[in-house]
Every structure is written in C-alpha cells, then in structure tokens.
Design a protein around this motif. Sequence first.
Motif, PDB file in Angstrom:
ATOM      1  N   ASP A  54     -29.369 -44.021 109.453  1.00  0.00           N
ATOM      2  CA  ASP A  54     -28.868 -45.396 109.578  1.00  0.00           C
ATOM      3  C   ASP A  54     -27.854 -45.540 110.704  1.00  0.00           C
ATOM      4  N   THR A  76     -33.528 -52.898 100.900  1.00  0.00           N
ATOM      5  CA  THR A  76     -32.336 -52.738 100.071  1.00  0.00           C
ATOM      6  C   THR A  76     -32.078 -53.997  99.248  1.00  0.00           C
ATOM      7  N   LEU A  77     -32.211 -55.156  99.912  1.00  0.00           N
ATOM      8  CA  LEU A  77     -32.006 -56.427  99.207  1.00  0.00           C
ATOM      9  C   LEU A  77     -33.044 -56.613  98.103  1.00  0.00           C
ATOM     10  N   THR A 137     -27.228 -48.409 114.420  1.00  0.00           N
ATOM     11  CA  THR A 137     -26.116 -49.322 114.678  1.00  0.00           C
ATOM     12  C   THR A 137     -25.245 -48.896 115.848  1.00  0.00           C
ATOM     13  N   ARG A 185     -35.105 -52.192 106.659  1.00  0.00           N
ATOM     14  CA  ARG A 185     -34.319 -51.452 105.669  1.00  0.00           C
ATOM     15  C   ARG A 185     -33.405 -52.397 104.886  1.00  0.00           C
ATOM     16  N   ASN A 186     -32.819 -53.369 105.570  1.00  0.00           N
ATOM     17  CA  ASN A 186     -31.972 -54.333 104.873  1.00  0.00           C
ATOM     18  C   ASN A 186     -32.779 -55.149 103.869  1.00  0.00           C
ATOM     19  N   LYS A 187     -33.986 -55.535 104.265  1.00  0.00           N
ATOM     20  CA  LYS A 187     -34.847 -56.288 103.352  1.00  0.00           C
ATOM     21  C   LYS A 187     -35.229 -55.450 102.144  1.00  0.00           C
ATOM     22  N   ARG A 191     -33.893 -51.659 111.257  1.00  0.00           N
ATOM     23  CA  ARG A 191     -32.701 -52.025 110.476  1.00  0.00           C
ATOM     24  C   ARG A 191     -32.974 -53.251 109.609  1.00  0.00           C
ATOM     25  N   GLU A 192     -33.684 -54.215 110.167  1.00  0.00           N
ATOM     26  CA  GLU A 192     -34.027 -55.419 109.406  1.00  0.00           C
ATOM     27  C   GLU A 192     -34.916 -55.082 108.212  1.00  0.00           C
TER      28      GLU A 192
END
Length: 434
Positions: free
Chosen positions: A33, A241-242, A37, A237-239, A234-235
């Motif tokens: 991760d 996780t959400l 970033t 992975r964020n989705k 990243r997008e």
Amino acid sequence: MRKLDHTDHRTRSQRTYKEALQLAMSDRVMLPDHLLTTESGLPSKSHAIRAVYDSYYWAAHSLKARAWLKAVIVFNLMLIGFDTFLDPSLLVPSLVIRGGIVTAILVALRILWGRERNQSVQGASLIAVAATILIEAGALGALGGEALFERYLTGGLFTVATAILFFPIAFSWTIAAVTLATFLYIVMLATGPVTDPVIAVFTGGFYCSAIMTFASTRKAALRSHWKSFKSKVRELRNKETLKQLNSELRLAANLDPLTGVRNRRAAQEETDRICEDDAQDVAFLMLDIDDFKTLNDKYGHAIGDDCIRQVARSIADTLRSCDLVSRYGGEEFLVVLTGANAESAFAAAERIRKSIEQLRIGGAENSIDRTTTVSIGLALRHGNEAPEGTIGRADEALYTAKRTGKNRTVIAPTPEGGVSPSPRQSELQRRKIA
C-alpha cells in the motif's frame, strides 16, 4: 474478417486489463500500500510488479499502436499514387517498396501487436518501424532526385516521431528508436542528393532536436501512466475495503450482540422474504425460557446472559441450515422452519426442547450447576396468511404452554379457530399436556 480481428483484440486486451488490475489490487505483498501513495518510479527489482504492470500497460495502449500501424499502412498505399503523380518513373519502385516490402512489414507488426509480447519484442517493433520508414523515405526520395529527397526524408522522420508517442514500450527502447532514426536521417542526408549541404545539416539538426523532444514527452507520459495505474489499484483497494466494512456493518446490524443469532429486525425481514412464496410450507416456533426472571434475580445478570447464550446455541445447533433462529425479545426466541409440515415441525420443536433440557447453566466455576427448560408455541402458516398473524398464533400457543405446566410444545389452532388437521400431531399434543 478485419472487424472480427479488431473485436478479438479488444476483448483480449480488456480481459488482460481487468486481470492485471485485479491481481495488483489483491496482492499486497507484490504491491504494498505504501508504494501506491508515494512518488516513485516503476520498481526495477520486482519482476512480479513489472510483469503485471506490463500486461496492464499493453492492454491499455496496444489499440493505439495497432491504430497507428493501420493508419500508416493506408496512408503509405495512398502515397503510391502521389509518388507517380510527382514522378511517373517512381511507379514501379513505389509499388515494390511501399506496396510490397513496407506494407508487408507493417502488417506483420500490426499482427504482432494483437497479443501481448515480451518487452524486448515490443521494443524491437519500434526499432523496425523506425528503420523501415526512414529507409523507405530515403530510397524513394533518392530515386526522385533532389526535389523529393529532403521532403521525403523529413516526412519519414516525422512519421517515426508520431510512432514514439503511440507505441507502449519502455523508455530505453524509445531512446534506441530515436537514436536509430536520427542516425539514419543524418547518414542519408550526408550521402544523398541534397541541394545545399549546409542548409540540409541545419534542417536535419532542427528535426532531430524535435524528435528528441518527442522522446522526452514520452518519458513524461510513462510516468503519468504509472501514476494512473497506482491510482486505479488504490481506488480498487479502497472500494474493496469499503465493501468489506459495509458487509461487516450489515452483519453486525442483523445480529444480536449477546447470542450471535439474528435480531428481531433481521428476522422480520427474512421472514417476509420466506413468506413471499405462498406455496411453501412454513412453521413458526415461539420459545421462552422458563422461570428466567427467577434465575436472573437469584444468580445475577451474568448467569442470565450465559443461560440465554447457551439456549441460543442449542437451538441453532439443532436446526437445519435452511431454518431461521432469532432472539425475539429478552429471553424469547423465534424459529422459522421452511418446508415443514405439522409433524416435522412438532418433531423439530421437541428436539429443541429436549436439547435445552440437557444444558448445564453456570457451571462449577460459578458455584451453580442447574438445568433450564423452554416452553414452545407452534403455528403453521395457512395460505397467504401474514407472517405477523402466524407469529401471533404461535405466541398465544406459547402462553398456553406456560399456563399448562411449562417445558412443553403446544400447537396453535388454525386461523379459523379449528384444531390441527393432523391426528397424530393432536395426539402428541394431548399427551404432552397431560
């Protein structure tokens, strides 16, 4: 056939694109991760990341390379007429060079770009483009004399410059292609039929510097594509996780925190869904722990909570996977049995009741070791009766069980006020009450 080839390539590239992103998203060891970033170039030591990124990059941009090659093939064939118009003697050489040799090379390269290849093969394809275009321009320009030579050579160099922008290859291969194109341009300019060598040298220097600018633009584009790749991963992975958090929140909202079985709200939603099918046999059991208030008052809430947990676990362990159990109130539980007739529902209720009789509440560590029992009210859903109506009848049967001695199963009458249609079930009920 051309349309089919284009469709196959688009389908293949889209599949590769999705697979590469999915792999990069799911493998946090390969692509940590923190790398997503931070400002960084493509890791040179990680072959796994490079392989995934190369697949993604080819899938995202190979259509551009194939489109460029197709456009150059068509334009090159159109130039045969232009060559002949400027100098009729160029017809045969143009047919051989443009229509034969160069077209064959460009078609082969377009086929090559139809599938993902090794980076060295993809890079070598740009080298082949640079050599083919420059040699073609130089040869036909030389045959056309001084009037055409410089123009054709400059046009060839410009064509190679546009290829640099469209071909998705590593920057090292871009530099190699630029170096080769510049070298061929200078050599041909120095040895070919030019009107004024001094002007030719200055002109060549100008166009060579321009192609170098194209190369630097390519380097910036490569950095931008790598950032875009990291941003997409990243997008995703964020989705993900959400999505997991939302799933956990929904699960927590549907479960009773003490027992882990469904809560009343979730049970109502699931019951409504089950009862949408009027043709399905459904039975409802309302269960209440006998003398729970006495237990709670005498031994405390900790023992009371332990009793509720053990009863809930015992009910869940006794049921089938297709059945539903929920904590309906303080010490009250609702069970929904799907595909159950009168006899099978009564048998299930009795299994639950007897399994709870075997429980030992408290245990030696609490200086208590006692049993507990439950009273059960059973109601069969009739026709399109609302779930609330059936549950209400089961609740009334539960109170009857409480009044007639507890630790028993009582069957609710039908909505019309009659008795259960099953003689065996009625007999079982009468025996139990007696």
